[in-house]
Scaffold this active site. Structure first.
Site, PDB file in Angstrom:
ATOM      1  N   ASP A 131       4.161   5.304   3.075  1.00  0.00           N
ATOM      2  CA  ASP A 131       3.126   5.517   1.683  1.00  0.00           C
ATOM      3  C   ASP A 131       3.639   3.976   1.095  1.00  0.00           C
ATOM      4  O   ASP A 131       4.549   4.362   0.392  1.00  0.00           O
ATOM      5  CB  ASP A 131       3.116   6.604   0.882  1.00  0.00           C
ATOM      6  N   ARG A 161       2.424   3.045  -1.979  1.00  0.00           N
ATOM      7  CA  ARG A 161       1.484   3.138  -3.240  1.00  0.00           C
ATOM      8  C   ARG A 161       2.521   2.444  -4.159  1.00  0.00           C
ATOM      9  O   ARG A 161       3.649   3.031  -4.512  1.00  0.00           O
ATOM     10  CB  ARG A 161       0.459   4.034  -3.356  1.00  0.00           C
TER      11      ARG A 161
END
Length: 195
Positions: A124, A126
């Site tokens: 991930d 983000r």
């Protein structure tokens, strides 16, 4: 980094009447807030942080639960008040081209995390600093967070998170393995896979 803010505009939608405000981060990323016209920031605000998923949100892909989560969030916000923060972080922030390449790797047997790693990315990519900026801009100090993702719970530093509101969508034959990986390897709080 400079952040440019738009004015507030009305947005009638099939999910209800909302207002919207956009934030441009740097040269490229433009994020959107979708919120209740009567948003009361002196109280705890229901907030959903939703990362862009073109294949799910716009095309209706069954390989993820993104569109269903977005629609459930908009319905919830329409009924209970609050805000959806729509972040332009396609493919857990690896971009559309890399997401399609990750899909191709998944077609050949890799799971979502293995595919990201094969392409040189973390599971991930983000970050949520812009969310802190947006919440501060609105003067929001306390939220109920609509999420299953522990990373989102841990990443917000500028607000008090009163409670987590689960936003679970029943899996289908195309996303069951994907959601199971999110539960088992990324710690997502998905009751369907704890039974």
């Amino acid at each position: 980094m400079e952040i440019i803010k738009s004015n507030i505009a009305n947005l009638p939608s099939r999910f209800g009447k909302f207002q919207i405000k956009s934030y441009k981060e740097g040269c490229c990323k433009e994020h959107l807030t979708i919120f209740s016209p009567n948003l009361d920031v002196t109280k705890t605000v229901n907030v959903r942080i939703h990362s862009e998923c073109l294949t799910g949100d716009a095309i209706g892909s069954l390989k993820c639960d993104c569109r269903d989560q977005l629609e459930a969030s908009l319905k919830y916000i329409n009924k209970h008040g609050g805000m959806v923060i729509y972040l332009r972080q396609e493919g857990r922030n690896i971009g559309l081209l890399n997401k399609v390449n990750a899909y191709a790797l998944q077609d050949n047997g890799l799971d979502t995390i293995e595919a990201n790693h094969q392409l040189g990315f973390k599971a991930d990519e983000r970050t949520y600093e812009i969310v802190d900026f947006i919440l501060k801009d609105f003067g929001i100090k306390s939220i109920n967070l609509l999420t299953n993702n522990p990373l989102k719970l841990a990443s917000l530093t500028c607000v008090n998170i009163e409670k987590r509101i689960p936003i679970e969508i029943e899996s289908n034959e195309f996303n069951k393995d994907y959601l199971k990986v999110k539960k088992e390897q990324m710690g997502h709080m998905l009751d369907e896979f704890t039974r």
